[in-house]
Motif scaffolding. Structure first.
Motif, mmCIF file in Angstrom:
data_model
loop_
_atom_site.group_PDB
_atom_site.id
_atom_site.type_symbol
_atom_site.label_atom_id
_atom_site.label_comp_id
_atom_site.label_asym_id
_atom_site.label_seq_id
_atom_site.Cartn_x
_atom_site.Cartn_y
_atom_site.Cartn_z
ATOM 1 N N THR B 83 22.367 3.002 -10.885
ATOM 2 C CA THR B 83 23.215 2.797 -12.056
ATOM 3 C C THR B 83 23.314 4.119 -12.808
ATOM 4 O O THR B 83 22.309 4.795 -13.038
ATOM 5 N N ALA B 88 25.857 3.098 -18.548
ATOM 6 C CA ALA B 88 25.108 1.862 -18.766
ATOM 7 C C ALA B 88 24.960 1.616 -20.264
ATOM 8 O O ALA B 88 24.409 2.447 -20.994
ATOM 9 N N LYS B 261 26.732 -7.544 -17.938
ATOM 10 C CA LYS B 261 25.793 -6.519 -17.481
ATOM 11 C C LYS B 261 25.206 -5.788 -18.678
ATOM 12 O O LYS B 261 24.590 -4.749 -18.515
ATOM 13 N N HIS B 262 25.439 -6.298 -19.861
ATOM 14 C CA HIS B 262 24.993 -5.565 -21.047
ATOM 15 C C HIS B 262 24.083 -6.423 -21.916
ATOM 16 O O HIS B 262 24.116 -6.378 -23.126
#
Lengths: 89, 985
Positions: B83, B88, B261-262
């Motif tokens: 990642t 991110a 995804k957070h």
């Protein structure tokens, strides 16, 4: 390969709904035709580059057989027609 | 301390602190941070180790082209390797770990590779691991793969769900920077259906990190105002966290939306990622431009990053990359970064401009070196200083960060994914998108328009063109007044001469200047060759950062223009896409749905063992009592059918109902055998051929009315036969008045076979089914007791007195249960497809094991079926051709093993006794084999050259695969009841 096919019956649909049979140009000869004519119809294909006419079936839609005219190099689709209306009688 | 959080500023929420960990150490950041900005704020400069030499590496960018800061985010089954920390989004509880190091990031054993660097040059793998060839698969490749590393994935099943969605719009805007926002706004106000996709979690693109004032305000305020209007437009869909990764035919775009995804907690109701297929009438590529790194000695030391990244961390995230930043530039961008950093109170060690006579002025108090360069860096895993070259003089300048600017490259990947090659621009010293037509148009920085004012104007104008192309009136857009902007020009500097240590071109793959030189010297100077030879431009970043410099360097070494070197091929995906998103919901049972027969419950109640046949689950055998092996059950079932009766589920056969005044003529042309005179109420076995004369499928044809037929197909070919019929009806003979449809799922069908079949069946059937009333091959509707209507066919696959009874699918189990009860006193059993197979082999009936596409009707002993008197049928004409009528064709025969304990298996070849196994000596093959409980010996069906003339011959059944050779006697393929007395009983 085109991403979308405009079925004359169902509208624009993703290509995954269709199955391709192949060249639509050979016409089935009469049962009295020569060996060469039948050999040609069943076995010989030209595999051209560029504009091609193919039989596609809208298997996940109306299930009609269609003639898709497309460019196998640029992937542009020129026309999609019902195969039954294509038959020259 | 080097990097630190600035006391104020940035678009982060300082009141909202988020806890996270990196390599087990607890750290904190703020809402609005990326993992990278939070790591920098915590002074974590060392974030990874390079691929080949395991060199310590730090954050280089603030976006999706990051080559170094690859970490594993999450833990356990929710672990995402590789990642990019730079994209991110930071969340509370985020767990990140570094990769490609052992035992720890700070002390990495693999770094000894760096000491061996002179042996690990370009092409090292190709030169070193060549011999012995056998070592590659077993020794070299596993070794290299283990050493090469990067992140490791978790191999257990993914606990999360993913989905795929289609979207349609008039205009897709890729990127939400100044050009994208202007384009989206014009299109939205003009009434177009607009999708605006942005890979970042925050919309606004460079306006979030830009300091040039718009209408006298900070740019993010302008962006927020535009976004508010778009948000409130019902014809606009905003997709943040969505990367448009591919451009496909018909202007279909692939995009990956990171839905969940957070956050540490995952809502199981929602997918974690959504794969979009966006059908866009038009698209505007507003993906911006990428700042190039500079290739100078020691340019990979943690603390060296692009100038725009240093500015972004300062302006958007409120983080200083260092206390004393040296800026190295070949154009105006370095000056802008210098101003931005100075405005935030960040110390600037020096501003080094490679151009000797640039006009720009450095901020007050900043040491400016014109015509200078960096030739080396000093420090360990952190930067302590640089060696600057100043017209031949070397200066050691203390600093703890370097901001480098090598000029700009428009991000044009999407526009080049369908075969168009990028076009070199001498004026911009960059590759531009080719003209790919009106479907996808680059705008703003992606089109080489780097000034803010130009971005707004370009985006708005291109959107207006699209609005008008769609036949609408374009709405107005008042571009903001842009404050003072520097000239975006630069002078290309592909590499800095005089490097005193390795100057890296591709950080992720450890490709340095020397490697490219070696590639050119050894004949791998073509850009595609150089990529494979040096590995430059491979792996997760696909050369987003380094490729342009590699091209410039190759061009310089070969003495040609970058236009002549060209680029490697751009392909989807722009950034990596997870397999989960690509699979979508097609996992587990959804990837391979289960088809159950309407009699599945009946079979399960009777103890069936099921076997997968395509998507079907068919009852294979029904174990009873003490039976331990399938053979015991199958032998009993076969004996029961031959002596008493059995009930078998045959619902999976394809069933197609055919109607119309020309139905008989249609079927007559479809099957090789004559069907015109089939009487109403009768069934007939039928063979369909392909046009080349080979058998396509077999089944039964029943005439239920003058213009009403029901045909059956084999289970496997149910779909294929329907499609074949549709082709014949629609394309070959559209003038025939015939309609048909599949009714395979509408009927439960069961075979009742055995000498006692009639008496059992009669007990549940109201109508008379005596031999006189319902003779062999009768087929018609019957009334069952309780007034249920069914269809009864007196047909037999087993060779016994047998019927097939079809009832509406929902009644299947009840009827089967009733039959089982009625059959109990007569010793009837349930039998499965294994017993069915044994019964038909004993009777010499063929299946697709025999009809494998190489077999003519005559080969299968069915030549008498050919309707040679018919004018035409599919396969007629070519059935007469030379070769299909040859006397030595392989013909269907039976085989009996000479000794009862010998085995024969399908696939074995036939040889004359004493003949050496060879292709020339091959006499044929075994198509089906079983142990016959009726004959009490192994029997088989086989194809043997001129087989029908060779009954009685002893032949070798040669099974090299299993190492078995069996002597067998050739015989007639019908082992049981050759005169069909049982069928007509």
């Amino acid at each position: 390969m085109a991403s979308l096919i405009s079925c004359p019956h169902c509208g624009t649909r993703p290509k995954e709904e269709f199955a391709i049979r192949g060249d639509a140009t050979p016409l089935r000869p009469s049962s009295m035709a020569s060996d060469e004519a039948w050999h040609d119809y069943v076995h010989l294909r030209t595999n051209p580059r560029g504009r091609v006419r193919e039989h596609w079936q809208h298997v996940a839609g109306c299930r009609r057989w269609l003639v898709v005219e497309r460019d196998n190099l640029s992937h542009a689709v020129f026309s999609v027609t019902d195969a039954a209306t294509e038959v020259d009688r | 301390m080097t990097a630190y959080r600035l006391p104020a500023g940035g678009l982060i929420d300082r009141s909202h602190t988020l806890a996270f960990s990196f390599d087990g150490k607890s750290l904190s950041g703020h809402a609005g941070d990326t993992l990278a900005s939070a790591l920098l704020a915590n002074d974590r400069l060392l974030v990874g180790r390079s691929f080949k030499y395991h060199r310590p590496r730090g954050i280089v960018t603030a976006g999706p082209s990051e080559p170094n800061a690859l970490v594993t985010v999450g833990s356990g089954v929710r672990r995402d390797p590789n990642t990019k920390a730079t994209v991110a989004e930071l969340y509370d509880g985020l767990v990140a770990t570094s990769q490609n190091r052992w035992p720890s990031l700070a002390f990495d054993i693999g770094a000894v590779n760096g000491l061996m660097a002179r042996f690990l040059s370009a092409g090292f793998y190709y030169k070193t691991f060549m011999w012995p060839a056998a070592f590659w698969e077993k020794v070299y490749e596993p070794l290299i793969r283990r050493a090469a590393g990067l992140g490791r994935t978790d191999l257990s099943p993914d606990p999360d769900s993913y989905e795929k969605s289609w979207a349609h719009c008039d205009l897709l805007v890729v990127g939400s920077g100044p050009a994208g926002l202007a384009a989206a706004l014009v299109a939205a106000r003009s009434g177009l259906r607009v999708i605006l996709a942005e890979q970042d979690f925050a919309l606004g693109g460079t306006l979030l990190s830009e300091t040039t004032r718009l209408d006298g305000e900070a740019p993010y305020i302008f962006a927020r105002r535009v976004l508010d209007e778009l948000q409130n437009s019902p014809n606009v869909t905003l997709l943040p966290r969505t990367t448009v990764f591919g451009w496909y035919d018909d202007n279909v775009f692939g995009a990956l939306e990171r839905v969940q995804k957070h956050g540490a907690a995952v809502d199981a109701v929602k997918p974690v990622e959504r794969l979009w297929r966006i059908v866009a009438k038009h698209a505007i590529l507003a993906s911006g431009a990428e700042e190039r790194p500079l290739v100078f000695g020691g340019n990979d030391r943690p603390g060296v990053m692009t100038a725009s990244a240093a500015a972004t961390y300062a302006n958007r995230f409120g983080v200083a990359a260092g206390k004393a930043v040296a800026i190295f530039t070949n154009g105006a961008s370095g000056y802008r970064t210098a101003r931005d950093l100075a405005a935030q109170g960040i110390g600037i060690a020096a501003l080094i401009d490679s151009r000797p006579d640039a006009a720009e002025a450095a901020p007050a108090g900043v040491r400016l070196i014109r015509g200078g360069s960096i030739i080396d860096t000093r420090g360990g895993a952190g930067l302590r200083g640089i060696v600057a070259d100043r017209g031949g003089f070397e200066d050691l300048i203390a600093c703890d960060a370097v901001a480098m600017s090598g000029g700009w490259s428009p991000v044009i990947h999407l526009a080049c994914q369908r075969g168009g090659r990028p076009v070199w621009s001498d004026a911009l010293q960059a590759f531009l998108a080719p003209d790919v037509g009106a479907g996808l148009v680059p705008a703003g920085a992606a089109a080489g328009q780097y000034r803010l004012s130009a971005c707004f104007e370009d985006g708005a104008r291109k959107a207006a063109d699209i609005v008008e192309a769609l036949g609408r009136q374009a709405a107005g857009f008042q571009a903001p007044v842009v404050g003072e902007e520097p000239d975006p020009s630069f002078t290309a500097l592909w590499h800095v001469p005089g490097a005193k240590s390795k100057a890296f071109v591709d950080f992720q793959n450890d490709v340095h200047l020397g490697d490219l030189g070696l590639a050119v010297r050894e004949g791998f100077g073509h850009v595609e060759h150089a990529k494979r030879y040096t590995t430059g431009g491979m792996a997760t970043d696909q050369g987003k950062l380094g490729n342009i410099n590699a091209i410039g360097i190759l061009a310089a070494m070969r003495g040609v223009s970058p236009a002549e070197v060209g680029t490697t091929t751009f392909r989807p995906f722009y950034t990596p896409v997870s397999f989960g998103a690509l699979a979508g919901t097609s996992v587990g049972g959804h990837a391979m749905p289960v088809r159950r027969s309407p009699l599945h419950g009946w079979a399960a109640r009777n103890g069936a063992t099921f076997i997968e046949a395509g998507l079907w689950y068919r009852s294979s055998w029904f174990a009873k009592g003490e039976e331990k092996t399938w053979r015991e059950s199958v032998d009993r079932e076969v004996r029961s059918v031959r002596e008493n009766a059995g009930l078998c589920d045959v619902s999976t056969l394809g069933k197609i109902e055919v109607f119309g005044p020309d139905a008989a003529e249609f079927l007559n042309r479809l099957y090789c055998n004559p069907l015109l005179k089939l009487p109403v109420g009768k069934a007939r076995y039928g063979l369909m051929l392909r046009e080349d004369g080979m058998v396509f499928d077999d089944g039964t044809v029943s005439r239920l009315g003058e213009a009403h037929f029901l045909i059956t197909t084999t289970t496997a070919m149910a779909g294929g036969v329907l499609s074949h019929m549709e082709f014949a009806a629609q394309v070959l003979w559209p003038q025939l008045r015939v309609r048909f449809l599949s009714v395979s799922d509408q009927w439960a069908q069961m075979s009742i076979a055995g000498p006692k079949a009639r008496v059992i069946l009669q007990s549940i059937v109201e109508d008379d089914i005596s031999h006189a009333a319902f003779p062999f091959l009768a087929a018609r509707e019957v009334r069952l007791k309780g007034n249920l209507k069914g269809r009864l066919f007196r047909i037999s696959f087993s060779g016994e007195l047998a019927y097939e009874l079809a009832v509406p699918a929902g009644y299947g189990e009840a009827v089967a249960d009733a039959l089982m009860r009625a059959g109990l006193p007569h010793g009837m059993c349930a039998y499965g497809v294994e017993a069915l197979n044994v019964l038909r082999i004993e009777k010499g009936h063929v299946t697709h094991a025999e009809l494998d596409g190489r077999v003519t009707p005559d080969d299968a002993g069915l030549g008498h079926m050919m309707g040679t008197g018919k004018a035409d049928f599919i396969g007629k004409r070519l059935s007469n051709r030379f070769g299909l009528t040859a006397a030595d064709r392989a013909q269907l025969v039976g085989l009996k093993a000479l000794e009862a304990d010998q085995e024969m298996r399908a696939g074995a070849h036939l040889l004359k006794d004493g003949a050496k196994p060879s292709t020339i000596n091959d006499q044929g093959w075994v198509s089906s084999a079983c142990f016959s409980p009726t004959l009490r010996m192994p029997i088989a069906l086989a194809f043997l050259k001129s087989g029908r003339e060779r009954y009685g011959e002893k032949i070798v059944v040669w099974d090299r695969l299993r190492g078995v050779e069996t002597m067998a006697e050739v015989c007639h393929p019908v082992f049981v009841d050759p005169d069909n007395s049982k069928l007509t009983a």
